[in-house]
Design a protein around this motif. Structure first.
Motif, mmCIF file in Angstrom:
data_model
loop_
_atom_site.group_PDB
_atom_site.id
_atom_site.type_symbol
_atom_site.label_atom_id
_atom_site.label_comp_id
_atom_site.label_asym_id
_atom_site.label_seq_id
_atom_site.Cartn_x
_atom_site.Cartn_y
_atom_site.Cartn_z
ATOM 1 N N PHE A 162 0.845 -1.198 0.000
ATOM 2 C CA PHE A 162 0.000 0.000 0.000
ATOM 3 C C PHE A 162 0.880 1.247 0.000
ATOM 4 O O PHE A 162 1.901 1.300 0.688
ATOM 5 C CB PHE A 162 -0.868 0.037 1.266
ATOM 6 N N GLY A 163 0.461 2.267 -0.737
ATOM 7 C CA GLY A 163 1.169 3.541 -0.721
ATOM 8 C C GLY A 163 0.876 4.311 0.552
ATOM 9 O O GLY A 163 -0.121 4.095 1.226
ATOM 10 N N ASP A 164 1.794 5.208 0.882
ATOM 11 C CA ASP A 164 1.601 6.081 2.035
ATOM 12 C C ASP A 164 1.959 7.492 1.573
ATOM 13 O O ASP A 164 3.109 7.721 1.206
ATOM 14 C CB ASP A 164 2.514 5.636 3.185
ATOM 15 N N PRO A 165 1.002 8.426 1.496
ATOM 16 C CA PRO A 165 -0.263 8.488 2.222
ATOM 17 C C PRO A 165 -1.517 8.045 1.457
ATOM 18 O O PRO A 165 -2.627 8.291 1.934
ATOM 19 C CB PRO A 165 -0.367 9.982 2.543
ATOM 20 N N GLU A 166 -1.380 7.394 0.294
ATOM 21 C CA GLU A 166 -2.582 7.013 -0.450
ATOM 22 C C GLU A 166 -3.507 6.089 0.337
ATOM 23 O O GLU A 166 -4.736 6.174 0.209
ATOM 24 C CB GLU A 166 -2.181 6.328 -1.767
#
Length: 427
Positions: free
Chosen positions: A295-299
C-alpha cells in the motif's frame, strides 16, 4: 479457499500512518478480529495489542506467531517484504498478506522493475542503469534536463531526484554513487527521462490469478506548496481522481498490470498482495513511474476510508487466491489527507516534541499516527512525518476543507504541512 477463522488473531507489521489506517480498517471487520501490532504506534495501540517482537528476526517472529496462535499476518512496510518475512511465515504454515521476497523486487530493485517492464513492453520512461559516475553523466548529457535519478534500492521515499539542470544531475550522481548517500541502496542508480503529465497512484489487490484496481488517488511528494522543494515520503493525497475514469483503469490493467504479472510468472514469480502503480498520464497514454510492493503512504489513508468491502475478507482472499470471488465495493464521496511533519523534514526527523490535539476528530475525519511515541503518557513526535489527518465528504473540495479543519486542532512546535493539497483535483 479455507474459511477465515471466527474472531481471528491478526498481526499487522509496521508502525506508520499506513499501518494505522490498515489496522483501523481491519478493526471494522464483521469478523471481529483480535488485532496485534508489531511494533505499532500510539494510535494503533488504542485498537490493537502492542508486541515487541523484532520483525527482522524471522525465527523469533514465527515462534511468537505460533505461540500466540496467530491466524493471519498483514505486512505493511516494504523493508520486511524485501527481507522475505512473508517467505518465512509461509514456510511455517502461517498465512500472510504481502508479496514474497522475489516478488517484492518490484519495489526493492528499480532496475529489476524497469528491466521487467522493458521485456514486457510496458509503457515507461526511457532509462538506463549505472554504477559508474562517468557513464551516468554521459547518459545525462544524452537525454538532457530535466531528468530523473533514482537510487536502485529502498530509500524510504527519498531516493528520487528530479534534476532541473545538468549540473544538478551531476551533483546527484556523485552524491549517490560516490558519497554513498543512500548506502547500498544507492550503489546503482536508474536514470530515466522526465515524463510530462498528471500523476496517478493506482493500487491493485493481486492474487495468483486476478488483479482488481482500487480507487485512483493522487499524492503530493514535494515538501513545498506549488510542488516545490525536495521529495518526501508524501505530504498528502486525495481520492478518487475525477479525471481518471473506469476506461483509464481498464487500459492500465490491460497494458501495464497484466503484462507485468505475466512477465513475473514467466520467471516463476507469483505476486500476491498489493501492487502499487505510480503512473504519469501522458499525451500518449499512461506510463509507469514506479511500482511499489505494498500500500502507498499516504494514499492508503485516503483509499481505505472509501472501501465499503470488508478489508480483512479481501486480504484473506488475496492470500488464498480467492480474489475472483470477492466483490470489491466502494463508498461514494471523496477523502483528502494532510500530513503534519516536523519542522526540519525531510532533512531531519523530529523527536520528543510534545503534541497537543485539541479534541477528538469528528466522525468524518480521523487522525492516523505515523512518527509518534508516548513519554510518560504524553504524546510526542518520533519521526519526520508525525500525523496524517484524513477527512471524507461528498466531494474533493468539501473533504479538503474538513481535513484542514481537523488539522487545525493539532499543534506541536515547528509543525509544518502543505496548505495546497488537492489543488489539482480537476486535472
Amino acid at each position: 479457499m479455507p474459511n477465515l477463522p471466527t474472531n481471528p488473531r491478526v498481526a499487522v507489521i509496521g508502525q506508520g500512518a499506513r499501518e494505522h489506517a490498515i489496522t483501523w480498517k481491519l478493526a471494522q471487520s464483521s469478523q471481529r478480529p483480535q488485532l496485534y501490532s508489531l511494533p505499532g504506534n500510539p494510535g494503533m495501540w488504542e485498537i490493537s495489542t502492542a508486541v515487541a517482537v523484532p520483525v527482522d528476526d524471522h525465527a523469533e517472529l514465527v515462534a511468537w506467531a505460533k505461540e500466540t496462535n496467530i491466524d493471519f499476518v498483514v505486512v505493511g512496510p516494504e523493508q520486511p517484504l524485501a527481507e522475505g518475512v512473508v517467505d518465512a511465515l509461509q514456510a511455517a504454515g502461517i498465512p500472510a498478506f504481502g508479496p514474497d521476497r522475489r516478488a517484492a523486487q518490484m519495489e526493492a530493485s528499480k532496475s529489476f522493475a524497469k528491466q521487467l517492464m522493458r521485456d514486457a513492453n510496458v509503457p515507461t520512461a526511457a532509462f538506463e542503469v549505472f554504477t559508474a559516475v562517468d557513464d551516468a553523466k554521459a547518459f545525462v548529457r544524452k537525454l538532457g534536463a530535466p531528468i530523473v535519478i533514482k537510487a536502485d534500492g529502498l530509500a524510504a521515499g527519498k531516493g528520487v531526484v528530479i534534476a532541473q539542470s545538468i549540473e544538478e544531475a551531476d551533483a546527484t550522481i556523485v552524491d549517490m554513487l560516490e558519497a554513498n548517500r543512500f548506502g547500498a541502496s544507492g550503489s546503482r542508480v536508474v536514470i530515466e527521462e522526465f515524463l510530462q503529465g498528471q500523476e496517478i497512484s493506482l493500487m491493485y489487490f493481486v492474487d495468483g490469478n486476478t488483479a482488481v484496481p482500487m480507487m485512483p488517488a493522487r499524492d503530493f511528494k514535494r515538501i513545498g506548496e506549488g510542488d516545490t522543494g525536495p521529495n518526501t515520503g508524501g505530504m498528502g493525497a486525495f481520492a478518487p481522481v475525477p479525471t481518471f475514469t473506469a476506461d483509464h483503469a481498464t487500459e492500465v490493467t490491460k497494458t501495464i498490470i497484466e503484462p507485468v504479472l505475466s512477465a513475473l510468472k514467466s520467471q516463476g514469480i507469483v505476486y500476491r498482495g498489493v501492487l502499487y502503480a505510480g503512473l504519469m498520464m501522458t499525451e500518449s497514454g499512461p506510463k509507469v513511474i514506479e511500482f511499489n510492493a505494498r500500500f502507498g503512504d499516504p494514499e492508503t489513508e485516503v483509499v481505505l476510508p472509501l472501501l465499503a468491502s470488508d478489508l480483512l475478507e479481501v486480504m484473506w482472499a488475496v492470500a488464498h487466491d480467492g480474489l475472483a470471488d470477492v466483490d470489491l465495493r466502494w463508498h461514494d464521496g471523496a477523502t483528502v489527507c494532510v500530513v503534519l511533519a516536523g519542522g526540519e523534514y525531510p532533512a531531519k526527523s523530529d523527536k520528543g516534541t510534545p503534541i497537543q490535539i485539541a479534541h477528538q476528530a469528528a466522525d468524518d475525519s480521523v487522525i492516523f499516527h505515523a512518527g509518534t511515541a508516548l513519554e510518560q503518557q504524553q504524546l510526542v513526535t518520533a519521526g519526520g512525518r508525525v500525523l496524517t489527518v484524513s477527512a471524507t465528504a461528498q466531494d474533493v473540495p468539501a473533504a479538503t476543507q474538513r481535513a484542514y479543519e481537523a488539522a487545525s486542532q493539532v499543534h506541536f512546535n515547528q509543525m509544518q504541512y502543505r496548505r495546497d493539497i488537492a489543488h489539482n483535483w480537476q486535472q
